[in-house]
Scaffold this active site. Structure first.
Site, PDB file in Angstrom:
ATOM      1  N   ASN A   1      59.963  43.996   3.969  1.00 51.46           N
ATOM      2  CA  ASN A   1      61.053  43.533   4.832  1.00 51.46           C
ATOM      3  C   ASN A   1      62.351  44.297   4.579  1.00 51.46           C
ATOM      4  O   ASN A   1      62.606  44.723   3.454  1.00 51.46           O
ATOM      5  CB  ASN A   1      61.328  42.041   4.600  1.00 51.46           C
ATOM      6  CG  ASN A   1      60.198  41.171   5.127  1.00 51.46           C
ATOM      7  OD1 ASN A   1      59.214  41.678   5.650  1.00 51.46           O
ATOM      8  ND2 ASN A   1      60.335  39.866   4.977  1.00 51.46           N
ATOM      9  N   VAL A   2      63.182  44.393   5.612  1.00 54.00           N
ATOM     10  CA  VAL A   2      64.444  45.122   5.469  1.00 54.00           C
ATOM     11  C   VAL A   2      65.240  44.617   4.272  1.00 54.00           C
ATOM     12  O   VAL A   2      65.807  45.396   3.509  1.00 54.00           O
ATOM     13  CB  VAL A   2      65.305  44.977   6.755  1.00 54.00           C
ATOM     14  CG1 VAL A   2      66.670  45.610   6.557  1.00 54.00           C
ATOM     15  CG2 VAL A   2      64.611  45.619   7.935  1.00 54.00           C
ATOM     16  N   LYS A   3      65.256  43.303   4.075  1.00 48.84           N
ATOM     17  CA  LYS A   3      66.127  42.775   2.995  1.00 48.84           C
ATOM     18  C   LYS A   3      65.715  43.287   1.617  1.00 48.84           C
ATOM     19  O   LYS A   3      66.534  43.381   0.721  1.00 48.84           O
ATOM     20  CB  LYS A   3      66.186  41.257   3.047  1.00 48.84           C
ATOM     21  CG  LYS A   3      64.931  40.554   2.624  1.00 48.84           C
ATOM     22  CD  LYS A   3      65.200  39.059   2.532  1.00 48.84           C
ATOM     23  CE  LYS A   3      64.054  38.363   1.853  1.00 48.84           C
ATOM     24  NZ  LYS A   3      63.036  37.785   2.660  1.00 48.84           N
ATOM     25  N   GLY A   4      64.462  43.644   1.411  1.00 45.59           N
ATOM     26  CA  GLY A   4      64.043  44.290   0.164  1.00 45.59           C
ATOM     27  C   GLY A   4      64.197  43.452  -1.074  1.00 45.59           C
ATOM     28  O   GLY A   4      64.071  42.215  -1.042  1.00 45.59           O
TER      29      GLY A   4
END
Ligand code: B12
Length: 249
Positions: A126-129
């Site tokens: 996910n982008v949030k990492g």
């Protein structure tokens, strides 16, 4: 570091003190506490002090034991899998993929079997990492399909085919009855059966309780363990799939 041999440290350097915790199928009484100390003694902890005990339900008690071991660790005999590829920034990864593949690198991720622990694979994808790093969805030159939890092996193979996956990323967190090992073997065998060698995606598994040196035995290309960051995974992907052909600028 002085000397290649180390021993544990509790109060004073080299005193050999360790702390262990475990659960026994016993009630929390004097006999149960005695059993915990006896187990610790048999593990080489002597003297062993019982520092915590709590009944976990009927007939089960959790123990914490603190004590001394005489074992030493020879650092020169420790064998671990070191990272054997360069750690790249997101920009470098994108540049290598763009120049080397001339198309997006396709990645499919999932938790397979009955495993519903998606936090780990989401942290990578996910982008949030995680740990201040953005996940693979953030990389412009990567195309990410995250199938989520409890995906069956046939569904995974089908999805990988459909998006022409260059890499398949599988997460396994539950290790009860070695489920993570069985599921990984099943997954790698299914890909070997479904696709010929040249068209098979890179197979990667991850989770906190894998032994990273077991990749060949489990039929996968790489295993990532506790504390993995998305940057490490992206760097490995380009190293294994593109990096050998293209030099990083
Ligand atoms: C959150 C959690 C849950 C949540 C999951 C929510 C979700 N959407 O994920 C819920 C409440 C649903 C849950 C349920 C259960 N859980 Co649970 N859960 C946890 C917990 C507390 C944290 C796990 C976590 O999120 N870690 C944080 C992530 C970021 O770490 P990670 O998974 O290790 O991932 C990192 C690396 O391992 C690696 N990585 C992981 N996967 C991958 C994949 C790839 C491709 C790569 C490259 C890297 C990679 O990168 C990640 C980032 O660094 C752990 C205990 C713990 N403290 O670890 C128990 C734990 C995992 N759960 C456990 C159990 C037993 C269960 C249940 C069976 C409980 C029950 N009786 O119902 C169910 C099973 C549900 C199922 N069908 O799977 C046990 C597993 C024991 C074992 N030996 O197998 C644990 C260890 C708790 C315990 N001590 O008993 N759980």
């Amino acid at each position: 570091m002085s000397g290649a041999v180390v021993r544990p440290y509790g109060d004073t350097t080299g005193d050999g003190m360790v702390q262990v915790s475990f659960t026994l199928p016993v009630a929390h009484d004097k006999r149960g506490e005695g059993a915990a100390v006896q187990l610790a003694n048999r593990m080489g902890i002597d003297p062993a002090m019982l520092v915590h005990a709590k009944q976990m339900g009927d007939g089960f008690t959790f123990f914490v034991v603190y004590g001394r071991v005489n074992h030493l660790v020879d650092l020169s005999a420790v064998r671990v899998l070191e990272r054997d590829f360069p750690l790249l920034s997101a920009r470098e990864v994108n540049a290598v993929v763009k120049r080397g593949l001339r198309r997006k690198l396709s990645v499919v991720g999932a938790c397979i079997g009955t495993d519903a622990h998606t936090v780990g694979i989401d942290a990578i994808l996910n982008v949030k990492g995680i740990a201040g790093e953005k996940g693979l969805e953030y990389y412009r030159e990567l195309s990410v399909t995250n199938l989520g939890a409890q995906v069956s092996v046939p569904e995974l193979v089908e999805a990988a085919r459909a998006v022409r996956a260059d890499a398949v990323l599988v997460s396994q967190v539950v290790t009860q009855r070695d489920a993570h090992l069985h599921n990984t073997r099943e997954m790698s065998a299914a890909f070997r059966e479904a696709l010929p060698a040249g068209r098979r995606p890179l197979l990667i598994v991850g989770g906190p309780r894998f032994d990273e040196s077991q990749a060949a035995e489990l039929g996968v290309d790489r295993i990532f363990g506790r504390g993995t960051t998305p940057g490490e995974v992206a760097s490995y992907l380009v190293h294994a799939l593109v990096g050998r052909k293209v030099k990083v600028a």
